[in-house]
Design an enzyme around this catalytic site. Structure first.
Site, short mmCIF file in Angstrom:
data_model
loop_
_atom_site.label_atom_id
_atom_site.label_comp_id
_atom_site.label_asym_id
_atom_site.label_seq_id
_atom_site.Cartn_x
_atom_site.Cartn_y
_atom_site.Cartn_z
N HIS A 114 4.85 8.95 1.40
CA HIS A 114 4.00 8.74 0.23
C HIS A 114 3.66 10.10 -0.40
O HIS A 114 3.46 11.09 0.32
CB HIS A 114 2.72 8.01 0.64
CG HIS A 114 1.94 7.52 -0.55
ND1 HIS A 114 1.14 8.35 -1.29
CD2 HIS A 114 1.90 6.31 -1.15
CE1 HIS A 114 0.62 7.65 -2.29
NE2 HIS A 114 1.06 6.41 -2.23
N GLU A 121 1.03 11.25 -1.53
CA GLU A 121 -0.22 11.85 -1.05
C GLU A 121 0.00 12.56 0.28
O GLU A 121 -0.61 13.59 0.56
CB GLU A 121 -1.32 10.77 -0.97
CG GLU A 121 -1.81 10.39 -2.36
CD GLU A 121 -2.29 8.97 -2.52
OE1 GLU A 121 -2.57 8.29 -1.52
OE2 GLU A 121 -2.38 8.52 -3.68
N GLU A 181 7.53 5.86 -6.89
CA GLU A 181 6.14 6.03 -7.31
C GLU A 181 6.00 7.36 -8.05
O GLU A 181 5.83 8.41 -7.41
CB GLU A 181 5.21 6.04 -6.10
CG GLU A 181 5.21 4.77 -5.30
CD GLU A 181 3.89 4.56 -4.55
OE1 GLU A 181 3.27 3.52 -4.75
OE2 GLU A 181 3.47 5.46 -3.81
N GLY A 212 -2.89 6.04 -9.41
CA GLY A 212 -4.35 6.10 -9.52
C GLY A 212 -4.85 6.64 -10.85
O GLY A 212 -6.03 6.98 -10.98
N ASN A 249 -1.17 -0.93 -0.39
CA ASN A 249 -1.48 0.31 0.34
C ASN A 249 -2.98 0.55 0.16
O ASN A 249 -3.41 0.98 -0.91
CB ASN A 249 -0.65 1.46 -0.24
CG ASN A 249 -0.99 2.80 0.40
OD1 ASN A 249 -1.79 2.86 1.34
ND2 ASN A 249 -0.42 3.86 -0.12
N LYS A 278 -4.81 2.71 1.48
CA LYS A 278 -5.17 4.13 1.58
C LYS A 278 -6.40 4.31 2.48
O LYS A 278 -6.53 3.60 3.47
CB LYS A 278 -5.34 4.72 0.18
CG LYS A 278 -4.08 4.47 -0.69
CD LYS A 278 -4.04 5.27 -1.95
CE LYS A 278 -2.75 4.93 -2.72
NZ LYS A 278 -2.57 5.69 -3.95
N SER A 287 -0.30 2.52 -10.59
CA SER A 287 -1.14 1.79 -11.55
C SER A 287 -0.62 0.41 -11.89
O SER A 287 -0.75 -0.05 -13.03
CB SER A 287 -1.35 2.63 -12.82
OG SER A 287 -2.05 3.83 -12.51
P1 13P Z 1 -2.37 2.88 -7.50
O1 13P Z 1 -1.86 1.44 -7.59
O2 13P Z 1 -3.81 2.96 -7.18
O3 13P Z 1 -1.94 3.67 -8.69
O4 13P Z 1 -1.62 3.54 -6.22
C1 13P Z 1 -0.26 3.43 -6.11
C2 13P Z 1 0.14 3.92 -4.78
O5 13P Z 1 0.07 5.10 -4.49
C3 13P Z 1 0.61 2.93 -3.79
O6 13P Z 1 1.18 3.54 -2.68
#
Ligand code: 13P
Length: 256
Positions: A99, A101, A171, A177, A13, A15, A217
């Site tokens: 997601h 976010e 997740e 992150g 992803n 982002k 992560s």
């Molecule tokens: P990170 O791997 O940067 O923690 O992000 C995970 C994520 O949100 C994947 O959709």
């Protein structure tokens, strides 16, 4: 059924990162290194603006293209939105939906997520449906309760046949992150719970086949431990998917 029988699925992803040119170069590097990895599914999910350029690089390859979101309606007056059909015609096979976010920053509700899943499946896209708890929810021991509500709402009205190819992703928000990864046992326990929810709704046949990714992560140095858990069938990777080397190293961990 054990995880050996489910084909691992590793998705990146990206982002809100990469211009079309940067995305095409990253996809090319992933592609060049993915040749030695025939026993798993790989997906890259650039931002909308990079889909076309990345699709051109991936054509004819075993790496699939995914989008990061879409709207639940097929067309209409939805300024700034992108439909499932637009993604399909650009070459997308998958779409990430729900997601955290999208949920926390953009106010997406369980109902929105459910409507998007229906629309994606009707159009012919395979959703990667994300669920996960906040730190506060974990610390107050509400993880299973939160995930149960999210899974039930997301999969409401979905038929058994539509579950084929749908992917779930656990997740935990506190692990995204942050560098703070769930322990393999913590993650597997929630994955096991999610699989039991799928079994309750669709039966053992579907629950033993559905693939559940872990995200939060994931890095080359923790991937093997996570991916060798019996109920973890792949990874949804943010930061570490922006470098081909680390993305490929995680993919290698899924089949080693
Ligand atoms: P990170 O791997 O940067 O923690 O992000 C995970 C994520 O949100 C994947 O959709």
């Amino acid at each position: 059924m054990t995880s050996e029988k489910r084909r691992p699925i590793i998705a990146g992803n990206w982002k809100m990162n990469t211009t079309p040119e940067e995305g095409a170069a990253l996809a090319e590097s992933v592609l060049n290194q993915s040749m030695q990895l025939p026993d798993l599914d790989m997906v890259v999910c650039p931002p909308f603006t990079g889909l076309h350029a990345v699709a051109e690089r991936l054509t004819g390859s075993s790496v699939s293209l995914g989008a990061q979101d879409m709207h639940w309606e097929s067309d209409g007056a939805y300024t700034g939105a992108i439909s499932a059909k637009m993604l399909l015609t650009l070459g997308c096979r998958h779409v990430i939906l729900g997601h955290s976010e999208r949920r926390t920053i953009f106010g997406e509700s369980d109902d929105h997520v459910n409507r998007k899943i229906h629309q994606a499946l009707t159009t012919g896209l395979l959703p990667i449906v994300c669920v996960g708890e906040s730190l506060d929810e974990r610390e107050s021991r509400r993880t299973e309760q939160v995930v149960t509500v999210q899974i039930r709402a997301a999969l409401s009205g979905i038929s058994e046949g539509q579950m084929e190819g749908l992917v779930l992703a656990y997740e935990p928000i506190w692990a995204i992150g942050t560098g703070r990864v769930a322990t393999p046992e913590q993650a597997n326990s929630v994955h096991h719970h999610i699989r039991s929810l799928v079994e309750a709704q669709f039966g053992a046949h579907v629950s033993s086949a559905i693939r559940i990714q872990y995200g939060g992560s994931v890095k080359p140095d923790n991937a093997h431990e996570l991916l060798s858990q019996p109920d973890i069938d792949g990874a949804l990777i943010g930061g570490a998917s922006l470098e081909a080397d680390s993305f490929i190293a995680i993919a290698q961990a899924a089949v080693s």
